[in-house]
Design a protein around this motif. Structure first.
Motif, mmCIF file in Angstrom:
data_model
loop_
_atom_site.group_PDB
_atom_site.id
_atom_site.type_symbol
_atom_site.label_atom_id
_atom_site.label_comp_id
_atom_site.label_asym_id
_atom_site.label_seq_id
_atom_site.Cartn_x
_atom_site.Cartn_y
_atom_site.Cartn_z
ATOM 1 N N ALA A 88 0.946 -1.135 -0.009
ATOM 2 C CA ALA A 88 0.013 0.010 -0.110
ATOM 3 C C ALA A 88 0.683 1.353 -0.076
ATOM 4 N N ASP A 89 0.481 2.413 0.773
ATOM 5 C CA ASP A 89 1.078 3.422 0.804
ATOM 6 C C ASP A 89 2.625 3.704 1.424
ATOM 7 N N THR A 90 3.180 2.435 1.754
ATOM 8 C CA THR A 90 4.261 2.589 2.413
ATOM 9 C C THR A 90 5.380 2.785 1.143
ATOM 10 N N LEU A 91 4.978 2.301 0.060
ATOM 11 C CA LEU A 91 6.022 2.462 -1.013
ATOM 12 C C LEU A 91 6.155 3.631 -1.451
ATOM 13 N N LYS A 92 4.883 4.602 -1.597
ATOM 14 C CA LYS A 92 4.904 6.006 -1.762
ATOM 15 C C LYS A 92 5.724 6.905 -0.799
ATOM 16 N N TYR A 93 5.662 6.683 0.418
ATOM 17 C CA TYR A 93 6.531 7.172 1.597
ATOM 18 C C TYR A 93 7.868 6.816 1.419
ATOM 19 N N ALA A 94 8.267 5.859 1.294
ATOM 20 C CA ALA A 94 9.675 5.253 1.218
ATOM 21 C C ALA A 94 10.347 6.161 0.085
ATOM 22 N N VAL A 95 9.897 5.691 -1.261
ATOM 23 C CA VAL A 95 10.415 6.547 -2.349
ATOM 24 C C VAL A 95 10.221 7.947 -2.556
ATOM 25 N N PHE A 96 9.130 8.612 -2.015
ATOM 26 C CA PHE A 96 9.165 10.156 -1.923
ATOM 27 C C PHE A 96 10.104 10.589 -1.005
ATOM 28 N N SER A 97 10.159 9.944 0.056
ATOM 29 C CA SER A 97 11.200 10.475 1.097
ATOM 30 C C SER A 97 12.654 10.451 0.807
ATOM 31 N N LYS A 98 12.995 9.287 0.022
ATOM 32 C CA LYS A 98 14.442 8.859 -0.338
ATOM 33 C C LYS A 98 14.585 10.051 -1.520
ATOM 34 N N LEU A 99 13.714 10.284 -2.424
ATOM 35 C CA LEU A 99 14.095 11.145 -3.527
ATOM 36 C C LEU A 99 14.257 12.558 -2.793
ATOM 37 N N ILE A 100 13.485 13.024 -2.245
ATOM 38 C CA ILE A 100 13.464 14.610 -1.662
ATOM 39 C C ILE A 100 14.587 14.882 -0.608
ATOM 40 N N TYR A 101 14.795 13.810 0.412
ATOM 41 C CA TYR A 101 15.807 13.984 1.292
ATOM 42 C C TYR A 101 17.060 13.374 1.161
#
Length: 363
Positions: A88-101
């Motif tokens: 579910a949403d865990t993939l969104k949080y992991a990828v967006f957090s990694k790309l931004i931060y």
């Protein structure tokens, strides 16, 4: 290794429970593990350490800078070797957090269902393609889940492996449940979501009750469609034959007390509840969807083609009337041999080490 597990919500759902059970076994193998939940909840999940929460609502999951920053801060403090996103949403949080931060830990995504079921339009296919492109490995729960994912997103073929779900048996005698022996007790365990097809289940049960009033259906689970299904029970005049349960931390005593477990789902990856039933020596009847055929066959249970309610009813009647004890014993032995989390955890470690090799001891 240092391993960070991301779960969707603090809830009694298969993905979250398995992630917590897996994490405990990973710790027993000498790894350091932390779990973070995207959304809060009331469930007391089976993990001994605190599980922090990133966000309180899912309405901003595509633009939750605060949640992504909180995840990045946790990663900065813990310094994990591997991040595992569990559905579910865990993939969104992991990828967006990694790309931004700009943190560096590799991401492993656990694909626990049937991807194509959720790809409804061009936007969902685009966003999921983008997210999957930015993970280092995908662990699919079944060969069927892997095939489905690879068909929808062919570029994932070379980064996808199969590691099945397992179970953690808890002694049922510690919290023994007794159902009435004067009736046939049918049980279903699963979240009240469209994937689990509770409406179809109630239709099947209604057909059973027209043949024999001595059947009783036990529904264990929570979810957004529970109120709808309670109303459906009233509409079908089944109020005296169906009981709803919530907040059940350990379903095994209930499964063990039942005469049969049924699972007429619309989709599945590889449902742990079937393995739990087999472990408890409770016979199973299930629709042939997802990876269910990888564990249910004529040797271990009854496998019915999807939406064939009449054959499902016949299989339930046959199983309740004349249980196949050899079949039940074969299923039990299969689970003991191949689907215990203590051993499944070692397979996850092999995947982690392939993605983030550790330096030789002594360095």
């Amino acid at each position: 290794m240092r391993i960070l597990q991301i779960i969707q919500q603090k809830q009694y759902r298969g993905a979250e429970i398995f992630a917590c059970q897996l994490s405990s076994h990973l710790m027993n193998l000498g790894n350091e593990v932390e779990i973070v939940s995207i959304y809060d909840g009331d469930a007391l999940l089976p993990f001994k350490n605190e599980i922090p929460t990133l966000s309180n609502q899912d309405s901003n999951r595509y633009l939750d800078l605060q949640g992504w920053k909180k995840l990045a801060d946790i990663i900065e403090g813990f310094k994990p070797d591997i991040i595992q996103a569990n559905a579910a949403d865990t993939l969104k949080y992991a990828v967006f957090s990694k790309l931004i931060y700009r943190w560096k830990a590799p991401i492993v995504y656990r694909n626990a269902s049937t991807t194509s079921y959720y790809i409804k339009n061009h936007f969902s296919k685009f966003i999921n393609s983008f997210l999957l492109f930015n993970v280092d490995r995908v662990i699919s729960v079944s060969h069927a889940s892997k095939r489905d994912l690879n068909k929808v997103f062919p570029f994932t073929k070379n980064k996808t492996v199969v590691v099945p779900i397992g179970i953690d048996p808890i002694k049922t005698a510690e919290t023994a449940i007794a159902f009435s022996p004067r009736r046939s007790n049918i049980i279903h365990v699963g979240s009240f979501t469209r994937e689990k097809n509770h409406k179809g289940l109630l239709s099947i049960f209604k057909k059973l009750t027209t043949l024999n009033q001595n059947y009783f259906l036990h529904l264990i689970g929570e979810g957004p469609l529970r109120n709808v299904m309670e109303e459906e029970v009233h509409q079908l005049d089944l109020i005296d034959s169906v009981k709803f349960y919530e907040g059940v931390r350990n379903p095994l005593p209930y499964i063990s007390a039942a005469d049969i477990l049924v699972l007429p789902s619309n989709i599945e990856g590889l449902p742990a509840v079937l393995l739990e039933a087999m472990f408890c020596k409770t016979p199973v009847v299930a629709y042939n969807v997802g990876g269910i055929s990888e564990i249910v066959s004529s040797q271990t249970g009854s496998l019915i083609e999807k939406d064939d309610e009449d054959n499902f009813v016949n299989a339930v009647l046959k199983t309740l009337g004349n249980p196949d004890f050899e079949q039940i014993e074969t299923a039990h032995k299969m689970v003991i041999k191949d689907y215990m989390n203590k051993e499944i955890a070692k397979k996850f470690v092999e995947v982690y080490e392939a993605v983030a090799p550790q330096p030789p001891k002594g360095e």
